[in-house]
Write a protein that holds these residues in place. Structure first.
Motif, PDB file in Angstrom:
ATOM      1  N   ALA A 160       1.017  -1.714   0.543  1.00  0.00           N
ATOM      2  CA  ALA A 160      -0.040   0.567   0.417  1.00  0.00           C
ATOM      3  C   ALA A 160       0.916   1.315  -0.071  1.00  0.00           C
ATOM      4  N   ALA A 161       2.385   0.967   0.232  1.00  0.00           N
ATOM      5  CA  ALA A 161       2.792   2.194   0.671  1.00  0.00           C
ATOM      6  C   ALA A 161       3.846   2.584  -0.546  1.00  0.00           C
ATOM      7  N   LEU A 162       3.194   1.699  -1.940  1.00  0.00           N
ATOM      8  CA  LEU A 162       3.911   2.231  -2.746  1.00  0.00           C
ATOM      9  C   LEU A 162       3.920   3.026  -3.414  1.00  0.00           C
ATOM     10  N   PRO A 163       4.911   3.394  -4.958  1.00  0.00           N
ATOM     11  CA  PRO A 163       4.253   5.108  -5.070  1.00  0.00           C
ATOM     12  C   PRO A 163       3.198   3.704  -6.508  1.00  0.00           C
ATOM     13  N   PHE A 164       2.132   4.792  -6.847  1.00  0.00           N
ATOM     14  CA  PHE A 164       1.741   4.318  -7.233  1.00  0.00           C
ATOM     15  C   PHE A 164       1.085   6.024  -8.715  1.00  0.00           C
ATOM     16  N   PRO A 165       1.276   5.169 -10.602  1.00  0.00           N
ATOM     17  CA  PRO A 165       1.786   6.059 -11.169  1.00  0.00           C
ATOM     18  C   PRO A 165      -0.401   6.448 -11.315  1.00  0.00           C
ATOM     19  N   ALA A 166      -0.344   7.529 -11.621  1.00  0.00           N
ATOM     20  CA  ALA A 166      -1.870   8.051 -11.816  1.00  0.00           C
ATOM     21  C   ALA A 166      -2.916   6.849 -13.218  1.00  0.00           C
ATOM     22  N   LEU A 167      -3.680   6.015 -12.529  1.00  0.00           N
ATOM     23  CA  LEU A 167      -4.477   5.983 -13.855  1.00  0.00           C
ATOM     24  C   LEU A 167      -5.507   5.484 -13.362  1.00  0.00           C
ATOM     25  N   GLU A 168      -6.321   5.970 -13.981  1.00  0.00           N
ATOM     26  CA  GLU A 168      -8.211   5.604 -14.068  1.00  0.00           C
ATOM     27  C   GLU A 168      -8.674   4.848 -15.004  1.00  0.00           C
ATOM     28  N   ARG A 169      -9.201   4.202 -15.130  1.00  0.00           N
ATOM     29  CA  ARG A 169      -9.481   3.549 -16.465  1.00  0.00           C
ATOM     30  C   ARG A 169     -11.118   3.329 -15.904  1.00  0.00           C
ATOM     31  N   ASP A 170     -11.779   3.749 -16.774  1.00  0.00           N
ATOM     32  CA  ASP A 170     -12.916   2.684 -16.906  1.00  0.00           C
ATOM     33  C   ASP A 170     -13.753   1.621 -18.063  1.00  0.00           C
ATOM     34  N   TYR A 171     -13.795   0.230 -16.615  1.00  0.00           N
ATOM     35  CA  TYR A 171     -13.409  -1.212 -17.347  1.00  0.00           C
ATOM     36  C   TYR A 171     -14.463  -1.770 -17.536  1.00  0.00           C
ATOM     37  N   GLU A 172     -15.057  -2.292 -17.973  1.00  0.00           N
ATOM     38  CA  GLU A 172     -16.031  -3.419 -17.849  1.00  0.00           C
ATOM     39  C   GLU A 172     -15.813  -4.427 -16.915  1.00  0.00           C
ATOM     40  N   PHE A 173     -15.737  -4.622 -15.533  1.00  0.00           N
ATOM     41  CA  PHE A 173     -15.389  -6.193 -14.582  1.00  0.00           C
ATOM     42  C   PHE A 173     -15.968  -6.727 -15.210  1.00  0.00           C
ATOM     43  N   VAL A 174     -15.318  -8.060 -15.448  1.00  0.00           N
ATOM     44  CA  VAL A 174     -15.999  -9.493 -15.773  1.00  0.00           C
ATOM     45  C   VAL A 174     -15.289 -10.117 -14.345  1.00  0.00           C
ATOM     46  N   ALA A 175     -15.755 -11.232 -14.063  1.00  0.00           N
ATOM     47  CA  ALA A 175     -15.732 -12.140 -12.518  1.00  0.00           C
ATOM     48  C   ALA A 175     -16.784 -12.635 -12.309  1.00  0.00           C
ATOM     49  N   LEU A 176     -16.550 -13.600 -11.583  1.00  0.00           N
ATOM     50  CA  LEU A 176     -18.227 -15.485 -10.994  1.00  0.00           C
ATOM     51  C   LEU A 176     -18.224 -14.450 -10.296  1.00  0.00           C
ATOM     52  N   ARG A 177     -19.694 -14.307  -9.476  1.00  0.00           N
ATOM     53  CA  ARG A 177     -20.216 -14.393  -8.412  1.00  0.00           C
ATOM     54  C   ARG A 177     -20.814 -15.733  -7.963  1.00  0.00           C
ATOM     55  N   HIS A 178     -20.768 -15.553  -6.556  1.00  0.00           N
ATOM     56  CA  HIS A 178     -21.548 -16.413  -6.087  1.00  0.00           C
ATOM     57  C   HIS A 178     -22.257 -16.252  -4.369  1.00  0.00           C
ATOM     58  N   SER A 179     -23.406 -16.708  -4.509  1.00  0.00           N
ATOM     59  CA  SER A 179     -24.593 -16.622  -3.284  1.00  0.00           C
ATOM     60  C   SER A 179     -23.601 -16.238  -2.531  1.00  0.00           C
ATOM     61  N   ASP A 180     -22.465 -15.907  -1.715  1.00  0.00           N
ATOM     62  CA  ASP A 180     -22.655 -16.410  -0.386  1.00  0.00           C
ATOM     63  C   ASP A 180     -21.016 -17.028  -0.018  1.00  0.00           C
ATOM     64  N   GLU A 181     -19.531 -16.612  -1.420  1.00  0.00           N
ATOM     65  CA  GLU A 181     -18.354 -16.902  -0.700  1.00  0.00           C
ATOM     66  C   GLU A 181     -17.678 -15.615  -2.173  1.00  0.00           C
TER      67      GLU A 181
END
Lengths: 429, 259
Positions: A198-219
């Motif tokens: 979390a303390a690393l230096p992060f280059p600035a970039l914000e992207r408007d992705y369409e995220f795709v992933a699995l989604r489970h009812s409770d896990e």
């Protein structure tokens, strides 16, 4: 107008062989190609004619970094074809095995492949000299991930214990408890990892992705669920090919995958996290917040933080599974092969891995289709690079090249995975 | 290699899954002492830094499947004092050598959809088919303990202790009950080189031949026993044609059963 070219002939610290070439005129990227020259290996061709129960062992060989993902997608696809559901302790063991692979693969990427980029070192060995103790912690974490895979799977690379229907042999509760103390240490080391990255230096970039992933009812998802996106897609995995298509581009030996309706999309840790934050454990959520992450993360450079949060989740989930484990009555459910089509889609460390098989009445594979995460992310990688270069076009060639390489490594790209299919041009050998 | 200069180690990849070179990074307890003894001069999976050759020791993973790689391995050989090949792809052509058994025209008709941009050879061949090699370390993947043994033996100029006997010997050493005798499982153990520690039989399944043929295997006798136990010819062929399919003893025997 000034023009500039960026060329990386052989990308380092990725799995497989790839390069990058970019042409810039003024402050415009005129051409950008992520070249994948990893030789194709044609798994989908030679899977034809193999028996259904060979698929987990054969497809594991697509990737030495994430063989478990291939074995999980293959077994679930076959079970789907034969109408078998694996539950109880066998299902839990599969999750545990996947925890091991996530821990091993994420740690490899965080400590050995990606962190050196942020700190300006060519590799982890050089980083270790300036940051004593850090690499040792990473190697110990990685070892614990490998120990899980070895104990449940038989060995860390290309496990031998995974079977359609379950396992060849189930471990005893006492055997699993040998992992308990190491995993308690790993929980703390993973928390420390989140704080460190979390303390690393992060280059600035914000992207408007369409995220795709699995989604489970409770896990938090590994093997099961519906396939969802941040743009409202919500489908059964059997409908994958109705929504996604693969294309061939001349400069790459890997197919590019896109959403038929909307084009580029993103799979992997950022997508999983942003679509499933509410499925993380309180400890993982707390670590994410303390690291400054919102519930949705659109900066690809922060994927190293998200990977660390997932690492923490995987350690905690592994401990939970070990505590709750009861030795199963059988090591595998009985399988009666018959003609059919089966789909499997699981969350490899780098994102969703899709398998489809057609099986004949003898249990022999007549057709196979495999879509690995890296071919799905190629368009997103190229789009990231275009935007990043546009913003940093005034940098000298060397730091700009470094930044581009780092942006590619955000994806932990597995080029060996992405290049295993495809049409070929035969030359006499 | 007694000089003060640290020996230069290079790792090269050809057609493969990356798993065998990953075995080196999987030596979590030994990695830091290893890099104390050698200079990592070229290891793309681990480092961005590249030091020019010649190299004292090159580890080569993967098989030769493209015209470009057939040229590249020649350069690697020229730049390497010793060249060690690691894993089934490099020693036998790997799983991708299954293409070698297909009639090329038929293979093209299955996969060749449009005239594309990819050049590939019609056979996947081991490194030794192209250049002389100094040692072949078997396995799919290699055993990381054997890999460390091999590297340290070479660095100290002694003969590596890598046995060429069969998996059966390792089963007896572990005290594992024979899966073929007791359960009738077809097992490749009697003709497969040791190295995995007889892993599969200890998980109650037959060996599937990751480490390739042992020295002087009697494959014909083994398959006769399988057939006697009711294994059908197509399954005999499949068993012989996996990760070391193009290794001569397995190839010859699979062709005898392939009608």
């Amino acid at each position: 107008m000034t023009s500039k070219t960026i060329k990386v002939n052989y990308l380092a610290r990725v799995e497989g062989e790839g390069g990058l070439s970019v042409k810039i005129k003024g402050n415009q990227v005129t051409d950008l190609q992520l070249n994948i020259f990893e030789p194709p290996r044609f798994f989908e061709a030679f899977l034809r004619g193999r028996r259904y129960d060979e698929a987990p062992d054969i497809t594991a060989r697509i990737c030495g970094i994430c063989p478990v993902a291939y074995q999980m997608s293959a077994t679930h696809a076959m079970e789907n074809a034969f109408g078998v559901t694996v539950g109880g302790p066998l299902r839990a063991l599969r999750r545990l095995l996947y925890c091991g692979e996530w821990i091993e693969s994420h740690t490899l990427h965080i400590y050995l492949l990606h962190a050196p980029d942020f700190l300006g070192f060519p590799d982890a060995i050089h980083m270790a000299k300036a940051h004593p103790g850090v690499l040792e912690r990473g190697l110990q974490l990685k070892k614990i991930g490998n120990q899980i895979v070895s104990l449940v799977g038989g060995r860390e690379i290309h496990p031998i214990n995974v079977k359609v229907g379950g396992f060849y042999k189930a471990p005893t509760k006492a055997e699993l408890y040998t992992l308990y103390e190491p995993l308690q240490w790993a929980m703390d080391a993973a928390r420390e990892t989140v704080r460190w990255v979390a303390a690393l230096p992060f280059p600035a970039l914000e992207r408007d992705y369409e995220f795709v992933a699995l989604r489970h009812s409770d896990e938090y998802p590994f093997n099961e669920g519906r396939l969802v996106s941040s743009h409202g897609m919500d489908i059964a995995i059997a409908d994958y090919e109705e929504h996604f298509v693969e294309e061939h581009v001349p400069y790459s030996n890997a197919l590019h995958s896109r959403l038929k309706q909307r084009g580029a999309y993103l799979v992997g840790p950022l997508a999983r996290y942003s679509l499933n934050f509410d499925r993380l454990t309180p400890a993982a959520q707390e670590a994410a917040r303390a690291a400054g992450l919102a519930e949705v993360c659109r900066n690809p450079f922060k994927s190293i933080v998200v990977r660390s949060v997932e690492l923490l989740y995987a350690c905690e989930e592994a401990l939970r599974i070990i505590r709750a484990y009861e030795y199963p009555d059988v090591a595998a459910e009985a399988i009666q092969p018959h003609a059919g089509i089966g789909h499997g889609l699981t969350e490899a460390p780098r994102g969703i891995l899709y398998h489809r098989y057609c099986i004949d009445d003898q249990g022999v594979i007549t057709e196979a289709k495999i879509v690995p995460p890296t071919s799905q992310n190629q368009k997103a990688i190229e789009a990231d690079l275009r935007e990043l270069i546009g913003k940093n076009v005034d940098l000298a060639r060397q730091p700009l090249t470094w930044l581009c390489e780092q942006a590619i490594r955000n994806y932990d790209p597995c080029i060996s995975c992405a290049t295993h299919f495809l049409k070929l041009q035969i030359e006499p050998g | 290699m007694v000089s003060k200069r640290k020996p230069k180690l290079a790792v090269w990849k050809f057609a493969s899954c990356d798993g065998c070179q990953l075995s080196l990074l999987d030596c979590e307890d030994e990695l830091l002492s290893l890099v104390g003894r050698v200079e990592i001069a070229n290891f793309a999976e681990a480092s961005r830094a590249v030091i020019r050759g010649p190299y004292d020791l090159s580890l080569v993973e993967g098989s030769i499947t493209t015209p470009h790689d057939a040229e590249r391995i020649q350069r690697v050989r020229r730049d390497s004092k010793r060249l060690i090949v690691i894993g089934a792809c490099a020693t036998a052509g790997g799983i991708q050598a299954l293409r070698n058994f297909q009639d090329v025209k038929e293979f093209v008709s299955i996969v060749y959809a449009t005239p594309d941009y990819i050049a590939t050879l019609d056979k996947s061949t081991p490194i030794a088919a192209h250049v002389p090699v100094d040692f072949e370390l078997r396995g799919c993947p290699v055993n990381k303990k054997q890999l460390l043994e091999l590297i340290s033996a070479l660095l100290s100029g002694r003969k590596p202790n890598i046995p060429a006997y069969s998996v059966c010997v390792e089963c007896k050493q572990r005290g594992t009950v024979c899966v073929m005798v007791a359960r009738g499982e077809p097992c490749m153990g009697p003709v497969t080189q040791a190295g995995c520690g007889a892993l599969c039989p200890s998980y109650v399944r037959g060996c599937y031949g990751c480490f390739g043929p042992m020295e002087n295997p009697n494959v014909e006798s083994l398959t006769a026993e399988w057939r006697h136990r009711g294994v059908q010819a197509p399954d005999v062929v499949r068993a012989l044609r996996s990760f070391n399919a193009y290794a001569e003893p397995f190839r010859r025997e699979s062709e005898a059963h392939d009608q």
